[in-house]
Design a protein around this motif. Structure first.
Motif, PDB file in Angstrom:
ATOM      1  N   TRP A 129      41.135  24.772 -51.137  1.00  0.00           N
ATOM      2  CA  TRP A 129      40.154  23.821 -50.616  1.00  0.00           C
ATOM      3  C   TRP A 129      40.008  22.659 -51.580  1.00  0.00           C
ATOM      4  O   TRP A 129      39.796  22.847 -52.780  1.00  0.00           O
ATOM      5  CB  TRP A 129      38.794  24.493 -50.418  1.00  0.00           C
ATOM      6  N   ASN A 130      40.134  21.450 -51.058  1.00  0.00           N
ATOM      7  CA  ASN A 130      39.777  20.233 -51.787  1.00  0.00           C
ATOM      8  C   ASN A 130      40.439  20.161 -53.169  1.00  0.00           C
ATOM      9  O   ASN A 130      39.807  19.832 -54.171  1.00  0.00           O
ATOM     10  CB  ASN A 130      38.258  20.147 -51.935  1.00  0.00           C
ATOM     11  N   GLY A 131      41.725  20.478 -53.214  1.00  0.00           N
ATOM     12  CA  GLY A 131      42.457  20.380 -54.471  1.00  0.00           C
ATOM     13  C   GLY A 131      42.402  21.625 -55.332  1.00  0.00           C
ATOM     14  O   GLY A 131      43.017  21.666 -56.404  1.00  0.00           O
ATOM     15  N   LEU A 132      41.674  22.635 -54.890  1.00  0.00           N
ATOM     16  CA  LEU A 132      41.581  23.894 -55.629  1.00  0.00           C
ATOM     17  C   LEU A 132      42.435  24.951 -54.941  1.00  0.00           C
ATOM     18  O   LEU A 132      42.362  25.132 -53.731  1.00  0.00           O
ATOM     19  CB  LEU A 132      40.135  24.385 -55.679  1.00  0.00           C
ATOM     20  N   SER A 133      43.238  25.653 -55.730  1.00  0.00           N
ATOM     21  CA  SER A 133      44.006  26.784 -55.237  1.00  0.00           C
ATOM     22  C   SER A 133      43.617  28.004 -56.069  1.00  0.00           C
ATOM     23  O   SER A 133      43.715  27.982 -57.302  1.00  0.00           O
ATOM     24  CB  SER A 133      45.513  26.523 -55.371  1.00  0.00           C
ATOM     25  N   VAL A 134      43.139  29.060 -55.392  1.00  0.00           N
ATOM     26  CA  VAL A 134      42.632  30.248 -56.081  1.00  0.00           C
ATOM     27  C   VAL A 134      43.525  31.443 -55.774  1.00  0.00           C
ATOM     28  O   VAL A 134      43.860  31.699 -54.615  1.00  0.00           O
ATOM     29  CB  VAL A 134      41.181  30.554 -55.652  1.00  0.00           C
ATOM     30  N   PRO A 136      43.415  35.256 -55.660  1.00  0.00           N
ATOM     31  CA  PRO A 136      42.458  36.366 -55.696  1.00  0.00           C
ATOM     32  C   PRO A 136      42.892  37.525 -56.582  1.00  0.00           C
ATOM     33  O   PRO A 136      42.047  38.222 -57.143  1.00  0.00           O
ATOM     34  CB  PRO A 136      42.379  36.806 -54.226  1.00  0.00           C
ATOM     35  N   ALA A 137      44.183  37.752 -56.712  1.00  0.00           N
ATOM     36  CA  ALA A 137      44.658  38.867 -57.521  1.00  0.00           C
ATOM     37  C   ALA A 137      44.334  38.673 -58.997  1.00  0.00           C
ATOM     38  O   ALA A 137      44.056  39.636 -59.718  1.00  0.00           O
ATOM     39  CB  ALA A 137      46.164  39.050 -57.339  1.00  0.00           C
ATOM     40  N   ARG A 138      44.352  37.429 -59.454  1.00  0.00           N
ATOM     41  CA  ARG A 138      44.110  37.141 -60.869  1.00  0.00           C
ATOM     42  C   ARG A 138      42.722  36.563 -61.120  1.00  0.00           C
ATOM     43  O   ARG A 138      42.331  36.342 -62.260  1.00  0.00           O
ATOM     44  CB  ARG A 138      45.173  36.157 -61.385  1.00  0.00           C
ATOM     45  N   MET A 139      41.972  36.310 -60.056  1.00  0.00           N
ATOM     46  CA  MET A 139      40.666  35.650 -60.164  1.00  0.00           C
ATOM     47  C   MET A 139      40.779  34.372 -60.995  1.00  0.00           C
ATOM     48  O   MET A 139      39.962  34.087 -61.866  1.00  0.00           O
ATOM     49  CB  MET A 139      39.606  36.594 -60.754  1.00  0.00           C
ATOM     50  N   SER A 140      41.828  33.619 -60.700  1.00  0.00           N
ATOM     51  CA  SER A 140      42.067  32.370 -61.412  1.00  0.00           C
ATOM     52  C   SER A 140      42.387  31.294 -60.395  1.00  0.00           C
ATOM     53  O   SER A 140      42.669  31.580 -59.220  1.00  0.00           O
ATOM     54  CB  SER A 140      43.223  32.517 -62.404  1.00  0.00           C
ATOM     55  N   GLY A 141      42.323  30.053 -60.838  1.00  0.00           N
ATOM     56  CA  GLY A 141      42.602  28.951 -59.941  1.00  0.00           C
ATOM     57  C   GLY A 141      43.267  27.802 -60.658  1.00  0.00           C
ATOM     58  O   GLY A 141      43.393  27.793 -61.894  1.00  0.00           O
ATOM     59  N   ARG A 142      43.690  26.831 -59.878  1.00  0.00           N
ATOM     60  CA  ARG A 142      44.255  25.607 -60.420  1.00  0.00           C
ATOM     61  C   ARG A 142      43.572  24.437 -59.723  1.00  0.00           C
ATOM     62  O   ARG A 142      43.533  24.370 -58.488  1.00  0.00           O
ATOM     63  CB  ARG A 142      45.767  25.569 -60.206  1.00  0.00           C
ATOM     64  N   HIS A 143      43.017  23.526 -60.530  1.00  0.00           N
ATOM     65  CA  HIS A 143      42.273  22.391 -59.988  1.00  0.00           C
ATOM     66  C   HIS A 143      42.524  21.182 -60.866  1.00  0.00           C
ATOM     67  O   HIS A 143      42.363  21.243 -62.093  1.00  0.00           O
ATOM     68  CB  HIS A 143      40.773  22.707 -59.968  1.00  0.00           C
ATOM     69  N   ASN A 144      42.965  20.095 -60.234  1.00  0.00           N
ATOM     70  CA  ASN A 144      43.287  18.871 -60.987  1.00  0.00           C
ATOM     71  C   ASN A 144      44.238  19.158 -62.142  1.00  0.00           C
ATOM     72  O   ASN A 144      44.059  18.686 -63.275  1.00  0.00           O
ATOM     73  CB  ASN A 144      42.009  18.213 -61.509  1.00  0.00           C
ATOM     74  N   ASN A 145      45.259  19.973 -61.853  1.00  0.00           N
ATOM     75  CA  ASN A 145      46.305  20.323 -62.814  1.00  0.00           C
ATOM     76  C   ASN A 145      45.811  21.122 -64.005  1.00  0.00           C
ATOM     77  O   ASN A 145      46.469  21.178 -65.044  1.00  0.00           O
ATOM     78  CB  ASN A 145      47.021  19.055 -63.319  1.00  0.00           C
ATOM     79  N   HIS A 146      44.658  21.764 -63.855  1.00  0.00           N
ATOM     80  CA  HIS A 146      44.123  22.608 -64.925  1.00  0.00           C
ATOM     81  C   HIS A 146      43.986  24.042 -64.426  1.00  0.00           C
ATOM     82  O   HIS A 146      43.516  24.287 -63.316  1.00  0.00           O
ATOM     83  CB  HIS A 146      42.759  22.102 -65.400  1.00  0.00           C
ATOM     84  N   ALA A 217      31.763  20.972 -50.910  1.00  0.00           N
ATOM     85  CA  ALA A 217      31.839  19.555 -50.529  1.00  0.00           C
ATOM     86  C   ALA A 217      32.985  19.370 -49.559  1.00  0.00           C
ATOM     87  O   ALA A 217      33.964  20.126 -49.555  1.00  0.00           O
ATOM     88  CB  ALA A 217      32.046  18.697 -51.774  1.00  0.00           C
ATOM     89  N   LYS A 218      32.886  18.353 -48.703  1.00  0.00           N
ATOM     90  CA  LYS A 218      33.942  18.091 -47.746  1.00  0.00           C
ATOM     91  C   LYS A 218      35.245  17.765 -48.478  1.00  0.00           C
ATOM     92  O   LYS A 218      35.251  17.123 -49.524  1.00  0.00           O
ATOM     93  CB  LYS A 218      33.559  16.905 -46.845  1.00  0.00           C
ATOM     94  N   ALA A 219      36.344  18.227 -47.885  1.00  0.00           N
ATOM     95  CA  ALA A 219      37.644  17.954 -48.482  1.00  0.00           C
ATOM     96  C   ALA A 219      37.937  16.464 -48.420  1.00  0.00           C
ATOM     97  O   ALA A 219      37.584  15.775 -47.448  1.00  0.00           O
ATOM     98  CB  ALA A 219      38.724  18.740 -47.730  1.00  0.00           C
ATOM     99  N   ALA A 220      38.548  15.972 -49.487  1.00  0.00           N
ATOM    100  CA  ALA A 220      38.908  14.560 -49.532  1.00  0.00           C
ATOM    101  C   ALA A 220      39.941  14.262 -48.450  1.00  0.00           C
ATOM    102  O   ALA A 220      40.865  15.037 -48.229  1.00  0.00           O
ATOM    103  CB  ALA A 220      39.451  14.202 -50.904  1.00  0.00           C
TER     104      ALA A 220
END
Length: 221
Positions: A129-134, A136-146, A217-220
């Protein structure tokens, strides 16, 4: 994600509960067919871990009854390794998957994620959602290349919001994702974890709807 565990072996049930909690689930424990049917009648569970051999009957009877009334909650059966007939009967009655005892806790978590994902009609494991990829197996995500790591309770709230990105979720709804029946609810827990999520994802990623709850927030465009 609330998971109902139906298991009368206290040691096994406690181990399951602890392992699932560390994987970001909110487990609830019952020991009998009667209690399982009552809990499922109330609803609100993403999936069920159901033992077949229970003090007051068979888990297969529980499975048959809830499927007969149209309850499609995903169910993972626990069976003895040599009970092939029970596995076949369970699958024919509508179980989504099974595991033989003894089992690995990480595999239980993975199979639960899989049957829930299928029930939700999602092909991919990651939630986006909105630039975030989560993941679930690792409870981790990637957002804005972080890369971002979430605690189990941060992840529980975030997953609830990601599952219904257009909806406003009340504080009480989010509390249900954090606490089991027998746990005391901390009055400001949701606010604390929302604050931590905003510090990781940005202050506008999760919006407060005054008097109603929280939403993404609404997706860009």
């Amino acid at each position: 994600m609330r998971i109902l565990i139906v298991e009368d072996d206290a040691t096994l049930a406690d181990g399951l509960s602890m392992g699932l909690r560390l994987s970001g689930f909110t487990p609830e424990l019952v020991e009998t067919c009667t209690d399982a049917e009552e809990a499922l009648a109330q609803g609100g569970f993403a999936a069920v871990v159901l033992d077949i051999m229970l003090p007051d009957g068979s888990g297969l009877d529980v499975l048959s009854k809830i499927r007969a009334r149209g309850d499609r909650t995903p169910i993972l059966l626990l069976t003895a390794l040599d009970q092939i007939r029970d596995r076949i009967a369970g699958l024919d009655l509508g179980a989504d998957d099974y595991l033989g005892k003894p089992f690995d806790l990480d595999e239980v978590s993975a199979r639960l994620r899989s049957i829930v994902r299928r029930a939700e009609g999602r092909a991919q494991a990651d939630l986006e959602w909105n630039g975030l990829s989560v993941d679930p197996a690792r409870m981790s995500g990637r957002h804005n290349n972080h890369e971002i790591q979430f605690s189990p309770r941060e992840f529980a709230i975030l997953r609830a919001l990601l599952e219904r990105p257009g909806a406003i979720l009340s504080k009480s709804t989010l509390e249900e994702r954090l606490y089991g029946w027998q746990e005391g609810v901390e009055s400001n827990a949701v606010e604390v974890h929302i604050h931590k999520l905003r510090s990781k994802l940005g202050p506008e990623f999760i919006q407060t709807v005054r008097g109603a709850g929280y939403k993404l927030a609404k997706a860009a465009s």
